[in-house]
Structure formats: C-alpha cells, structure tokens
Write a protein that holds these residues in place. Sequence first.
Motif, PDB file in Angstrom:
ATOM      1  N   LEU A 169      -2.884  -8.587  -7.576  1.00 29.27           N
ATOM      2  CA  LEU A 169      -3.229  -7.560  -6.593  1.00 29.27           C
ATOM      3  C   LEU A 169      -2.251  -7.476  -5.422  1.00 29.27           C
ATOM      4  O   LEU A 169      -1.890  -6.362  -5.015  1.00 29.27           O
ATOM      5  N   PRO A 170      -1.804  -8.598  -4.825  1.00 33.21           N
ATOM      6  CA  PRO A 170      -0.804  -8.463  -3.754  1.00 33.21           C
ATOM      7  C   PRO A 170       0.457  -7.742  -4.227  1.00 33.21           C
ATOM      8  O   PRO A 170       1.040  -6.935  -3.484  1.00 33.21           O
ATOM      9  N   GLN A 171       0.871  -8.025  -5.458  1.00 35.23           N
ATOM     10  CA  GLN A 171       2.058  -7.346  -5.984  1.00 35.23           C
ATOM     11  C   GLN A 171       1.796  -5.856  -6.186  1.00 35.23           C
ATOM     12  O   GLN A 171       2.662  -5.020  -5.910  1.00 35.23           O
ATOM     13  N   PHE A 172       0.588  -5.525  -6.657  1.00 34.67           N
ATOM     14  CA  PHE A 172       0.235  -4.120  -6.862  1.00 34.67           C
ATOM     15  C   PHE A 172       0.249  -3.359  -5.543  1.00 34.67           C
ATOM     16  O   PHE A 172       0.722  -2.219  -5.475  1.00 34.67           O
ATOM     17  N   LEU A 173      -0.245  -3.978  -4.484  1.00 35.72           N
ATOM     18  CA  LEU A 173      -0.315  -3.323  -3.183  1.00 35.72           C
ATOM     19  C   LEU A 173       1.054  -3.152  -2.536  1.00 35.72           C
ATOM     20  O   LEU A 173       1.277  -2.203  -1.774  1.00 35.72           O
ATOM     21  N   LEU A 174       1.975  -4.075  -2.836  1.00 34.02           N
ATOM     22  CA  LEU A 174       3.269  -4.088  -2.140  1.00 34.02           C
ATOM     23  C   LEU A 174       4.440  -3.632  -3.000  1.00 34.02           C
ATOM     24  O   LEU A 174       5.579  -3.656  -2.542  1.00 34.02           O
ATOM     25  N   CYS A 175       4.186  -3.215  -4.233  1.00 39.23           N
ATOM     26  CA  CYS A 175       5.285  -2.907  -5.155  1.00 39.23           C
ATOM     27  C   CYS A 175       5.906  -1.537  -4.923  1.00 39.23           C
ATOM     28  O   CYS A 175       6.893  -1.186  -5.580  1.00 39.23           O
ATOM     29  N   GLY A 176       5.328  -0.733  -4.030  1.00 42.80           N
ATOM     30  CA  GLY A 176       5.857   0.598  -3.770  1.00 42.80           C
ATOM     31  C   GLY A 176       5.140   1.689  -4.516  1.00 42.80           C
ATOM     32  O   GLY A 176       5.525   2.860  -4.429  1.00 42.80           O
TER      33      GLY A 176
END
Length: 244
Positions: A169-176
């Motif tokens: 989830l952190p990657q999904f939120l910050l991936c652009g």
Amino acid sequence: MNVHRTVVTAGRVLAQLRADHRTIALMLVVPCVLIGLLAWIFQDTPVFDALGAPLLGVFPFVVMFIVTSVATLRERTSGTLERLLTTPMGKGDFMLGYALAFGVMAVLQALVATGFAVWVCGLDVAGPVWQLVVVAVLDALLGSALGLLASGFARTEFQAVQFMPAFVLPQFLLCGLLVARDRLPDVLHVVSDVLPLSYAVDAMKVVTTSASPGQDVTADATVIVGWVVASLVLGSLTLRRRTA
C-alpha cells in the motif's frame, strides 16, 4: 547453489500450481477481470488509456506478492522446507527455484493480461506491445521476489497476507498513480524514489506515451531487476527452517 536442484525445485512448484486451479485462476483471471472492470467503468473516456497500463503493472505485482508469500510460508508451516533443507539443497536453491517457477507464471500472466488489455479492452499503447509485456513480467517478478522476502517475517499464512499493507500500500500511494511524484511533498518524493513500484509505474507510463522502443524504459527496468535480485538475496538470508 546447484542448477539441477534449482530446476527440480521449480518443477515441483509448477506441478503443485498446475493442480491448484484456484491459484491459477487468481494469477491469470483476476488481473484480467480488474482491467476489464476498469475499462468498463471508464469506457468512452481517455481515463482507461491513462491508467490502464500502470495498473497493468500494479495488479500482477499485488497478485504475485500474495500468492508467493502464502505459498512459501505454507512450505515452512507444513514442514516441507525443513525436510528439503536436510538434503543437499541450499536456501539459494530453494529461493531461485521458487523465483524460476513463479517467473514462468509471471510470463504467462503478463501475456494473458496484456493481450486482454490491448486486444479486448482496446488499451491504446504508443510504444511496442512487446515492451509492455516485458515491463509487466518484471512487475510480476518484483511482486514474487518481495513476496518471498515478506514470507521470511511471517509465522502464519494470515500474517503473510497482513504484510501486504506494509509492503504494497505505501508503494501504491507513492508510485505516482494517484498523484504525480513530482507533486508530492519533498520527503514523500524522496521515499517514492526508493520504492520499486514507482519505477514500474514510470516504465508503464513511458511505454504508453512514447513510440520509441528500448532505451526509454531501460533505467526503470534496471532498478526493478536490482530490487528483484536484492529481495531474493535477502529472502534467502532470512529463510528459516522452522516456523515456531
């Protein structure tokens, strides 16, 4: 590490997957269903063309993370891993065997999902379709590698699933995907530069907007491959025989 033992491990995992129709459906059908649902929601709008390719990388990443982490943990809780490691098989053989097996599934998944998105849902891709497939395969491999790494920290299958919010989830939120990375606050922008899913989404965006093949995604693909290798190495170091 031994090539023969690695190949034998991969063959055993593929044989197990072939007998598990639900897992195969999860890996091959679910990404297509999600992509089809997205295309249906945003039909006759440019939204699907803008989001379809990045999500074509995110969906396989998430699915392969869940399947790999749970399957690997099952090997430990069932005692299979402990029995295997009493043989000449090493931890590296086990990790690479799993990576090879799920790599085969990643290729199949990428072919099915990309073909469905482009030829059934009408996803408009400026770059070559084969490049879209390659990036989708790398994204699925990334999910598998991180799933193998996460399984080393879980004690039960339920805990393995619970790791998804922490790893994904952190990657999904910050991936652009939700907000352009250059519009993120400075600290979050720096964090997003470290996370591998950011490069997966960037590569997918390049393929859909740039018609020049090859070098446009080379840098992003290199970062993804580096994360895959690093995750497999760390996963082999954290692999335990018993789940106490």
